[in-house]
Design an enzyme around this catalytic site. Structure first.
Site, PDB file in Angstrom:
ATOM      1  N   HIS A   1      35.719 -31.443  -1.964  1.00  0.00           N
ATOM      2  CA  HIS A   1      35.068 -30.138  -2.092  1.00  0.00           C
ATOM      3  C   HIS A   1      33.575 -30.387  -2.324  1.00  0.00           C
ATOM      4  O   HIS A   1      33.132 -31.531  -2.274  1.00  0.00           O
ATOM      5  CB  HIS A   1      35.741 -29.381  -3.252  1.00  0.00           C
TER       6      HIS A   1
ATOM      7  N   ASP B   1      40.014 -26.384  -4.908  1.00  0.00           N
ATOM      8  CA  ASP B   1      39.543 -26.062  -3.570  1.00  0.00           C
ATOM      9  C   ASP B   1      39.373 -27.347  -2.765  1.00  0.00           C
ATOM     10  O   ASP B   1      38.967 -28.360  -3.313  1.00  0.00           O
ATOM     11  CB  ASP B   1      38.178 -25.391  -3.652  1.00  0.00           C
TER      12      ASP B   1
ATOM     13  N   HIS C   1      37.927 -27.897 -10.974  1.00  0.00           N
ATOM     14  CA  HIS C   1      36.523 -28.261 -10.756  1.00  0.00           C
ATOM     15  C   HIS C   1      35.614 -27.255 -11.444  1.00  0.00           C
ATOM     16  O   HIS C   1      36.084 -26.245 -11.987  1.00  0.00           O
ATOM     17  CB  HIS C   1      36.214 -28.386  -9.264  1.00  0.00           C
TER      18      HIS C   1
ATOM     19  N   HIS D   1      33.227 -25.181 -10.409  1.00  0.00           N
ATOM     20  CA  HIS D   1      32.702 -23.937  -9.849  1.00  0.00           C
ATOM     21  C   HIS D   1      33.205 -22.800 -10.741  1.00  0.00           C
ATOM     22  O   HIS D   1      34.358 -22.800 -11.188  1.00  0.00           O
ATOM     23  CB  HIS D   1      33.165 -23.732  -8.400  1.00  0.00           C
TER      24      HIS D   1
ATOM     25  N   ASP E   1      34.261 -19.806 -10.523  1.00  0.00           N
ATOM     26  CA  ASP E   1      35.477 -19.009 -10.287  1.00  0.00           C
ATOM     27  C   ASP E   1      36.749 -19.760 -10.683  1.00  0.00           C
ATOM     28  O   ASP E   1      37.846 -19.240 -10.525  1.00  0.00           O
ATOM     29  CB  ASP E   1      35.550 -18.496  -8.833  1.00  0.00           C
ATOM     30  N   HIS E   2      36.588 -20.980 -11.223  1.00  0.00           N
ATOM     31  CA  HIS E   2      37.762 -21.738 -11.674  1.00  0.00           C
ATOM     32  C   HIS E   2      37.732 -22.030 -13.173  1.00  0.00           C
ATOM     33  O   HIS E   2      38.684 -22.582 -13.709  1.00  0.00           O
ATOM     34  CB  HIS E   2      37.889 -23.041 -10.879  1.00  0.00           C
TER      35      HIS E   2
ATOM     36  N   HIS F   1      43.540 -18.299  -2.830  1.00  0.00           N
ATOM     37  CA  HIS F   1      42.093 -18.511  -2.851  1.00  0.00           C
ATOM     38  C   HIS F   1      41.440 -17.841  -1.644  1.00  0.00           C
ATOM     39  O   HIS F   1      40.546 -18.377  -0.982  1.00  0.00           O
ATOM     40  CB  HIS F   1      41.742 -20.009  -2.895  1.00  0.00           C
TER      41      HIS F   1
HETATM   42 ZN   LIG Z   1      35.018 -24.258  -5.456  1.00  0.00          ZN
END
Ligand SMILES: [Zn+2]
Length: 302
Positions: free
Chosen positions: A140, A210, A60, A62, A64-65, A268
């Site tokens: 998510h 997530d 996804h 976000h 941090d990914h 995570h």
């Molecule tokens: Zn996320």
């Protein structure tokens, strides 16, 4: 099947906590899963050959990914890569990467192929003669997919002493591996079961990060060998799961149990916690075979 954790923490990176990225080696493929900031450095630290990465799966959008992706794509160019790079990611990532390349006038010389995902149903997104990859729709705060990496049924194993004894020509080995009976040099039909052994059962790896607790994924990941399920929080902070759409270690273990997986890997982790042993003990109250991911850790599932 071998899994290397490059990063397994949520949100902000710090000296000892990288955001999400993993490398899965399965049947000669080296798949990169998510690409948080710092992925290039962690690939170097873990001695992963850049040229072996041909497929990248992004769960996804976000940061941090995927914040490490444009850097990695650019480095591949600087290293004069020529082979294709395939990126499987939610719709929108192509626009982000192409805008960055456009503004810096640094188009790749190698073919960069985007496979934009937008379905809410599980779909087959990659296949070769040994492996299949399916999406696992997750719940998510933004559109998110996990990924299920599945080995195809392995070929039967030839017992070389028995085929020699049975006087079977090498030209028939292919057919034997596929499960057929064959004729020997004297024209006698030899039963496949007499000269071959059952293959190893195919392995599978489900990556689920997530997501909020979501039983709808259970039929997709049922009986898989290894499940990585996010456990951002401990049970004591469960109230945070609904607004942030994350899971606790206990919830991850409940999914593992209901899906009858062999092994659960947690990760995570929220950086609010100083030690991760509590994640393991909490999950173990529900499901026994629990492993903790750690940046730089490799798991072998042979
Ligand atoms: Zn996320």
């Amino acid at each position: 099947m071998k899994l290397t954790i490059l990063g397994c923490h949520s949100a902000t990176p710090s000296i000892n906590a990288n955001p999400t990225a993993q490398v899965l080696e399965i049947k000669n493929n080296m798949f990169l899963i998510d690409c948080g900031e710092g992925t290039q450095v962690e690939l170097r630290r873990n001695k992963v050959k850049f040229s072996r990465i041909k497929h990248i799966f992004i769960s996804h959008l976000h940061g941090d990914h995927y914040f490490g992706l444009v850097g990695l794509v650019n480095t591949f160019s600087l290293l004069t890569r020529e082979t294709e790079l395939h990126i499987y990611a939610p719709k929108g990532l192509k626009e982000v990467i192409l805008l960055q390349m456009k503004l810096s006038a640094s188009w790749t010389k190698y073919p960069l192929v985007f496979h934009e995902l937008s379905s809410n149903e599980s779909e087959l997104i990659y296949e070769d003669d040994k492996v299949e990859v399916y999406t696992i729709p997750l719940k998510h705060r933004v559109y998110t997919n996990g990924f299920l990496f599945k080995e195809k049924e392995n070929e039967r194993k030839i017992d070389i002493n028995l085929v020699t004894e049975a006087n079977i020509d090498k030209a028939y080995f292919r057919k034997l591996k596929q499960g057929f009976d064959v004729e020997n040099e004297d024209g006698v039909l030899i039963s496949n079961a007499k000269v071959t052994k059952d293959p190893l059962p195919p392995k599978s790896y489900a990556f689920c990060s997530d997501t909020v607790y979501n039983e709808a994924i259970i039929p997709i990941i049922k009986d898989c060998t290894v499940l990585y399920h996010e456990s951002t929080f401990l049970d004591k902070n469960e109230a945070l799961c609904i607004p942030t759409k994350h899971s606790t270690a206990k919830q991850a273990a409940t999914i593992a149990k209901k899906a009858n997986v062999e092994t659960l890997i947690l990760g995570h982790y929220s950086t609010r916690y100083n030690s991760y042993e509590e994640f393991k003990s909490e999950a173990k109250t529900v499901f026994d075979n629990v492993l903790l991911s750690k940046d730089g850790k490799t798991f072998n599932f042979d």
